[in-house]
Design an enzyme around this catalytic site. Structure first.
Site, PDB file in Angstrom:
ATOM      1  N   LYS A 121       0.719  -1.316   0.149  1.00  0.00           N
ATOM      2  CA  LYS A 121       0.072   0.125  -0.035  1.00  0.00           C
ATOM      3  C   LYS A 121       0.873   1.193  -0.003  1.00  0.00           C
ATOM      4  O   LYS A 121       0.499   2.077  -0.874  1.00  0.00           O
ATOM      5  CB  LYS A 121      -0.870   0.076   1.105  1.00  0.00           C
ATOM      6  CG  LYS A 121      -1.895  -1.073   1.167  1.00  0.00           C
ATOM      7  CD  LYS A 121      -2.814  -1.058   2.638  1.00  0.00           C
ATOM      8  CE  LYS A 121      -2.113  -1.162   3.899  1.00  0.00           C
ATOM      9  NZ  LYS A 121      -1.661  -2.443   4.332  1.00  0.00           N
ATOM     10  N   ARG A 173     -10.535  -0.033   8.309  1.00  0.00           N
ATOM     11  CA  ARG A 173      -9.866  -1.438   8.427  1.00  0.00           C
ATOM     12  C   ARG A 173     -10.837  -2.223   9.125  1.00  0.00           C
ATOM     13  O   ARG A 173     -10.592  -3.143   9.695  1.00  0.00           O
ATOM     14  CB  ARG A 173      -8.761  -1.241   9.127  1.00  0.00           C
ATOM     15  CG  ARG A 173      -7.354  -1.269   8.687  1.00  0.00           C
ATOM     16  CD  ARG A 173      -6.379  -1.272   9.459  1.00  0.00           C
ATOM     17  NE  ARG A 173      -5.348  -0.405   8.842  1.00  0.00           N
ATOM     18  CZ  ARG A 173      -3.941  -0.663   8.729  1.00  0.00           C
ATOM     19  NH1 ARG A 173      -3.542  -1.846   9.144  1.00  0.00           N
ATOM     20  NH2 ARG A 173      -3.283  -0.031   8.025  1.00  0.00           N
ATOM     21  N   ARG A 200      11.354  -5.664   5.340  1.00  0.00           N
ATOM     22  CA  ARG A 200      11.329  -4.174   5.307  1.00  0.00           C
ATOM     23  C   ARG A 200      12.390  -3.171   6.156  1.00  0.00           C
ATOM     24  O   ARG A 200      12.348  -3.591   7.264  1.00  0.00           O
ATOM     25  CB  ARG A 200       9.715  -3.688   5.597  1.00  0.00           C
ATOM     26  CG  ARG A 200       9.545  -2.289   5.561  1.00  0.00           C
ATOM     27  CD  ARG A 200       8.197  -1.752   5.531  1.00  0.00           C
ATOM     28  NE  ARG A 200       7.373  -2.667   6.303  1.00  0.00           N
ATOM     29  CZ  ARG A 200       5.888  -2.717   6.411  1.00  0.00           C
ATOM     30  NH1 ARG A 200       5.537  -2.099   5.369  1.00  0.00           N
ATOM     31  NH2 ARG A 200       5.304  -3.361   7.150  1.00  0.00           N
ATOM     32  N   ARG A 219      10.639  -1.409  11.573  1.00  0.00           N
ATOM     33  CA  ARG A 219       9.406  -1.151  12.435  1.00  0.00           C
ATOM     34  C   ARG A 219       9.185  -2.285  13.568  1.00  0.00           C
ATOM     35  O   ARG A 219       9.747  -3.367  13.346  1.00  0.00           O
ATOM     36  CB  ARG A 219       8.103  -1.271  11.437  1.00  0.00           C
ATOM     37  CG  ARG A 219       7.924   0.340  10.929  1.00  0.00           C
ATOM     38  CD  ARG A 219       6.800  -0.091   9.873  1.00  0.00           C
ATOM     39  NE  ARG A 219       5.532  -0.812  10.143  1.00  0.00           N
ATOM     40  CZ  ARG A 219       4.367  -0.887   9.432  1.00  0.00           C
ATOM     41  NH1 ARG A 219       4.403  -0.039   8.552  1.00  0.00           N
ATOM     42  NH2 ARG A 219       3.407  -1.437   9.705  1.00  0.00           N
ATOM     43  N   ARG A 271      -1.386  -9.416  12.627  1.00  0.00           N
ATOM     44  CA  ARG A 271      -1.856  -8.451  11.970  1.00  0.00           C
ATOM     45  C   ARG A 271      -2.663  -8.725  10.980  1.00  0.00           C
ATOM     46  O   ARG A 271      -3.629  -8.340  10.118  1.00  0.00           O
ATOM     47  CB  ARG A 271      -0.676  -7.325  11.307  1.00  0.00           C
ATOM     48  CG  ARG A 271      -0.408  -6.387  12.340  1.00  0.00           C
ATOM     49  CD  ARG A 271       1.337  -5.920  12.178  1.00  0.00           C
ATOM     50  NE  ARG A 271       1.323  -5.151  10.837  1.00  0.00           N
ATOM     51  CZ  ARG A 271       2.229  -4.977  10.443  1.00  0.00           C
ATOM     52  NH1 ARG A 271       3.623  -5.499  10.833  1.00  0.00           N
ATOM     53  NH2 ARG A 271       2.751  -4.270   9.077  1.00  0.00           N
TER      54      ARG A 271
HETATM   55  P1  AP5 Z   1       4.771  -1.408   2.002  1.00  0.00           P
HETATM   56  O1  AP5 Z   1       4.488  -0.646   0.767  1.00  0.00           O
HETATM   57  O2  AP5 Z   1       5.444  -0.865   3.297  1.00  0.00           O
HETATM   58  O3  AP5 Z   1       3.552  -2.284   2.492  1.00  0.00           O
HETATM   59  P2  AP5 Z   1       2.351  -1.634   2.997  1.00  0.00           P
HETATM   60  O4  AP5 Z   1       0.959  -2.647   2.803  1.00  0.00           O
HETATM   61  O5  AP5 Z   1       2.160  -0.304   3.153  1.00  0.00           O
HETATM   62  O6  AP5 Z   1       2.367  -2.401   4.517  1.00  0.00           O
HETATM   63  P3  AP5 Z   1       2.224  -1.909   6.048  1.00  0.00           P
HETATM   64  O7  AP5 Z   1       2.932  -2.999   7.005  1.00  0.00           O
HETATM   65  O8  AP5 Z   1       2.583  -0.407   6.276  1.00  0.00           O
HETATM   66  O9  AP5 Z   1       0.785  -2.146   6.076  1.00  0.00           O
HETATM   67  P4  AP5 Z   1       0.073  -2.263   7.520  1.00  0.00           P
HETATM   68  O10 AP5 Z   1      -1.387  -2.257   7.106  1.00  0.00           O
HETATM   69  O11 AP5 Z   1       0.274  -3.584   8.361  1.00  0.00           O
HETATM   70  O12 AP5 Z   1       0.652  -1.093   8.301  1.00  0.00           O
HETATM   71  P5  AP5 Z   1       0.068   0.459   8.719  1.00  0.00           P
HETATM   72  O13 AP5 Z   1       1.336   1.156   8.470  1.00  0.00           O
HETATM   73  O14 AP5 Z   1      -0.788   0.882   7.688  1.00  0.00           O
HETATM   74  O15 AP5 Z   1       5.391  -2.743   1.491  1.00  0.00           O
HETATM   75  C1  AP5 Z   1       6.080  -3.861   2.349  1.00  0.00           C
HETATM   76  C2  AP5 Z   1       7.364  -4.149   1.958  1.00  0.00           C
HETATM   77  O16 AP5 Z   1       7.272  -4.947   0.728  1.00  0.00           O
HETATM   78  C3  AP5 Z   1       8.657  -3.067   1.862  1.00  0.00           C
HETATM   79  O17 AP5 Z   1       9.791  -3.575   2.201  1.00  0.00           O
HETATM   80  C4  AP5 Z   1       8.487  -3.019   0.219  1.00  0.00           C
HETATM   81  O18 AP5 Z   1       9.683  -2.562  -0.437  1.00  0.00           O
HETATM   82  C5  AP5 Z   1       8.039  -4.270  -0.271  1.00  0.00           C
HETATM   83  N1  AP5 Z   1       7.207  -4.399  -1.384  1.00  0.00           N
HETATM   84  C6  AP5 Z   1       6.257  -3.591  -1.814  1.00  0.00           C
HETATM   85  N2  AP5 Z   1       5.716  -3.802  -3.032  1.00  0.00           N
HETATM   86  C7  AP5 Z   1       6.390  -4.860  -3.448  1.00  0.00           C
HETATM   87  C8  AP5 Z   1       6.423  -5.548  -4.851  1.00  0.00           C
HETATM   88  N3  AP5 Z   1       5.480  -5.437  -5.655  1.00  0.00           N
HETATM   89  N4  AP5 Z   1       7.442  -6.519  -4.770  1.00  0.00           N
HETATM   90  C9  AP5 Z   1       8.292  -6.876  -3.918  1.00  0.00           C
HETATM   91  N5  AP5 Z   1       8.150  -6.025  -2.673  1.00  0.00           N
HETATM   92  C10 AP5 Z   1       7.362  -5.232  -2.397  1.00  0.00           C
HETATM   93  O19 AP5 Z   1      -0.512   0.305  10.050  1.00  0.00           O
HETATM   94  C11 AP5 Z   1       0.267  -0.193  10.869  1.00  0.00           C
HETATM   95  C12 AP5 Z   1      -0.280  -0.209  12.264  1.00  0.00           C
HETATM   96  O20 AP5 Z   1      -1.060   0.895  12.784  1.00  0.00           O
HETATM   97  C13 AP5 Z   1      -1.418  -1.395  12.471  1.00  0.00           C
HETATM   98  O21 AP5 Z   1      -1.142  -2.740  12.677  1.00  0.00           O
HETATM   99  C14 AP5 Z   1      -2.417  -0.888  13.324  1.00  0.00           C
HETATM  100  O22 AP5 Z   1      -2.009  -0.991  14.741  1.00  0.00           O
HETATM  101  C15 AP5 Z   1      -2.274   0.788  13.268  1.00  0.00           C
HETATM  102  N6  AP5 Z   1      -3.554   1.247  12.123  1.00  0.00           N
HETATM  103  C16 AP5 Z   1      -3.170   1.766  10.916  1.00  0.00           C
HETATM  104  N7  AP5 Z   1      -4.334   2.058  10.624  1.00  0.00           N
HETATM  105  C17 AP5 Z   1      -5.330   1.836  11.429  1.00  0.00           C
HETATM  106  C18 AP5 Z   1      -6.699   1.813  11.547  1.00  0.00           C
HETATM  107  N8  AP5 Z   1      -7.488   2.338  10.378  1.00  0.00           N
HETATM  108  N9  AP5 Z   1      -7.384   1.443  12.441  1.00  0.00           N
HETATM  109  C19 AP5 Z   1      -7.024   0.891  13.546  1.00  0.00           C
HETATM  110  N10 AP5 Z   1      -5.454   0.777  13.742  1.00  0.00           N
HETATM  111  C20 AP5 Z   1      -4.773   1.100  12.569  1.00  0.00           C
END
Ligand code: AP5
Length: 596
Positions: A89, A165, A200, A229, A240
């Site tokens: 994402k 979410r 990552r 992270r 997660r």
């Molecule tokens: P990346 O682009 O970072 O993936 P992402 O989908 O953004 O992953 P996140 O871990 O950030 O998502 P998440 O939903 O768990 O966490 P968030 O930060 O939103 O890519 C990941 C890796 O893959 C990177 O190394 C990248 O280089 C690689 N990659 C990407 N695309 C690739 C490809 N095509 N091929 C190969 N490699 C690739 O949330 C974190 C925490 O915040 C949650 O756990 C929760 O506690 C809280 N939170 C956030 N939003 C909410 C909400 N709405 N409600 C409640 N709690 C929330």
């Protein structure tokens, strides 16, 4: 209620959040007080200013590179990107922002920034995030809505990453009439996701996302400052992922008509090319619509005028004559009924009824399953209990005494089943959900809502008087009848009371339908299914025709909509595709008589 404890809830409570006071939310998650408190932005979260954190995990994706496509000023693009942890994402958001100039709103980034800055919000969010759990809705929703309502997001358009979410989060946006033009889901297999998370690394200075094997930074300087992270270890990633899976389906139902599923298990350039084509298409459609003066899907005020086929609904599931119904089919209908009921209650309706007659819920068919009815009731009751409401689930007991005792066969033993059912681990039963009977003395002061399980007349006895006494006692509190059968039964020797019959039936009819679903067959048959009639509050009745496809599959296509429940004749006419005058010649069709 649920959000007060740290647990991997499927859905958590979301209080309504006023767009005018984005920092106000209930304090119940953090203190024993349930009073409404106002959080002053004492921390450095200023939703409408652009922040660039250094030494944080904040992804900056506001800088633009390369060709930037200008959004139409009057109709900016609104995009949501969703997917499991590490589905890409953030990576795709950076590319989309560069190309389309949207304001990137990532809840994960905002929360991490709060944590790094040591703010009150950050301290509270940290324990959930580090445990791999969802941060309570009230915190996240307040942040997101505040940010979405900022001027730059309104004029430049937005890209929402990581929100909603949960079903409740999606509903919070719906209530505020905030709806995207496009909902993109990145689909990546679990093994890949885990590997991506573990590998990552983030650049705290630029916010750029790297990977230890697949995407390393070009310089040693950047490599040296990369950070991991705290929630990126295998155990937390699995938690997660599990939470994501539990919630994903419920959110999909809200955005089904604007959803694009993208295979995220390809190079990021390939993934981007596909997403970009969708976004560009939406942009073109919006521009075309503006020029022609026609409404676009994303425009919420206009959305209501469109058919409900464009509402948050996924279409009728197939194979409905297969018994037992699959879990997906059952869940699908529970969700559909729940949404309609919630909308009606949110609109202040207090006397409601649900009529759903899929085969397992149709007492006239021998495949009727009381368990399906009980599950439906449980879903509705738990959902309102999750919002902190006290729900009373009522089943009528035997009426009369001795030889005169009457109880519909179908309901015998139902109360016991309800008592033995699994009502979740957080002690809802006996606290937020209570089981009772039908009658005025069942109404307690603490009850907020009453769900009556299939109330019906039994031969010789009429439930309506008890029901009326109960609704009188309930006053303005909602009473929802699930599959009622309140027509007086024909008595062989006047056994059913006839006194006051008209008034009783008038009272029974005073309940407003908030959900209706019935399958349509040729008259006198139960096979094959010819179509379906559906109504989900506050929308019109929709008539569908079932169509066999060459692949052996089937689908339902919409034939017509009606402001009121159509008569059998109107249904027949719509199927024949003829006007009323022409219909007389046909005579081939005829659906089950008496179903309307
Ligand atoms: P990346 O682009 O970072 O993936 P992402 O989908 O953004 O992953 P996140 O871990 O950030 O998502 P998440 O939903 O768990 O966490 P968030 O930060 O939103 O890519 C990941 C890796 O893959 C990177 O190394 C990248 O280089 C690689 N990659 C990407 N695309 C690739 C490809 N095509 N091929 C190969 N490699 C690739 O949330 C974190 C925490 O915040 C949650 O756990 C929760 O506690 C809280 N939170 C956030 N939003 C909410 C909400 N709405 N409600 C409640 N709690 C929330």
């Amino acid at each position: 209620m649920v959000a007060t404890s740290v647990s991997p809830n499927v859905v958590s409570s979301t209080p309504s959040v006023s767009p005018l006071s984005p920092f106000s939310f209930y304090s119940s998650s953090f203190s024993s007080s349930s009073s409404f408190v106002s959080f002053q932005p004492s921390y450095n979260y200023r939703p409408c200013s652009l922040r660039l954190y250094t030494n944080t995990h904040f992804r900056t994706s506001s800088k633009s590179k390369g060709l930037k496509v200008k959004c139409s000023v009057s109709e900016p693009l609104k995009v949501m990107i969703s997917g499991a942890p590490a589905s890409g994402k953030g990576t795709q958001s950076q590319l989309l922002v560069n190309k389309f100039g949207l304001i990137h709103i990532s809840t994960g980034d905002i929360l991490r920034a709060e944590v790094s800055s040591g703010t009150e919000i950050g301290k509270k969010a940290k324990e959930y995030m580090n445990a791999g759990l969802l941060v309570p809705d009230e915190i996240v929703t307040a942040m997101v809505t505040a940010r979405l309502l900022c001027e730059d997001a309104k004029t430049k358009g937005w890209l929402l990453d990581g929100y909603p979410r949960s079903f409740n989060q999606a509903q919070s946006l719906e209530k505020l009439k905030i709806r995207p033009d496009l909902y993109v889901i990145l689909d990546v297999p679990d093994e890949t996701l885990i590997d991506r998370c573990i590998g990552r690394r983030l650049d705290p200075v630029t916010g750029k996302i790297y990977h230890l094997t697949s995407f390393l930074p070009k310089t040693e300087e950047i490599r040296a400052r990369l950070i991991t992270r705290p929630d990126d270890n295998e155990e937390k990633v699995k938690s997660r992922l599990e939470i994501y899976k539990q919630n994903a389906e419920a959110i999909l139902s809200t955005y089904s008509n604007i959803l694009k599923k993208v295979n995220g298990n390809r190079s990021k350039e390939e993934v981007f090319a596909e997403i970009e084509s969708f976004v560009s298409q939406v942009q073109k459609d919006k521009e075309k619509a503006i020029k022609s003066g026609k409404p676009t899907l994303g425009s919420v005020s206009q959305l209501k005028q469109l058919s409900t086929s464009q509402d948050n609904w996924r279409g009728i599931p197939t194979r409905l004559n297969n018994i037992p119904h699959s879990r997906e089919i059952r869940k699908y209908f529970y969700e559909d009924v729940l949404q309609a009921t919630q909308r009606a209650i949110n609109d202040g309706r207090t006397r409601l009824k649900v009529e759903i007659n899929i085969p397992e819920l149709n007492p006239e068919m021998d495949v009727y399953r009381i368990g399906t009815l009980m599950e439906l009731v449980r879903v509705i009751a738990l959902s309102f209990a999750d919002d902190g409401k006290h729900v009373k689930v009522c089943v009528q007991g035997p009426m009369g005494e001795g030889a005169l005792a009457g109880m519909p066969l179908q309901l015998a033993g139902t109360r016991k089943i309800l008592e033995f059912m699994d009502w979740g681990d957080y002690g809802a039963i006996g606290t937020f959900i209570n089981i009772g009977s039908i009658g005025a003395n069942e109404v307690d002061e603490q009850d907020d809502l009453f769900i009556l399980v299939a109330p019906q007349n039994a031969v010789g006895n009429c439930i309506i008087d008890d029901l009326r006494a109960m609704t009188d006692a309930a006053g303005e509190r909602p009473v929802v009848l699930i599959n009622p059968r309140l027509k007086d039964l024909p008595g062989s020797s006047g056994i059913m009371q006839t006194m006051g019959r008209d008034k009783r039936l008038e009272y029974a009819a005073s309940f407003e339908l908030c959900y209706f679903f019935r399958l349509l067959y040729y008259a006198g048959t139960q096979y094959p299914i010819m179509g379906a009639l559906r109504m989900s509050y506050p929308y019109r009745y929709e008539l569908y025709k079932r169509v066999d496809e060459p692949s052996g599959k089937e689908k339902y296509v919409i034939l017509s909509t009606f402001p009121q429940r159509p008569s059998t004749d109107e249904v027949n006419d719509a199927f024949i595709g003829k006007t009323r005058a022409q219909k007389e010649e046909s005579g081939i069709w005829g659906f089950l008589s008496g179903i309307f």
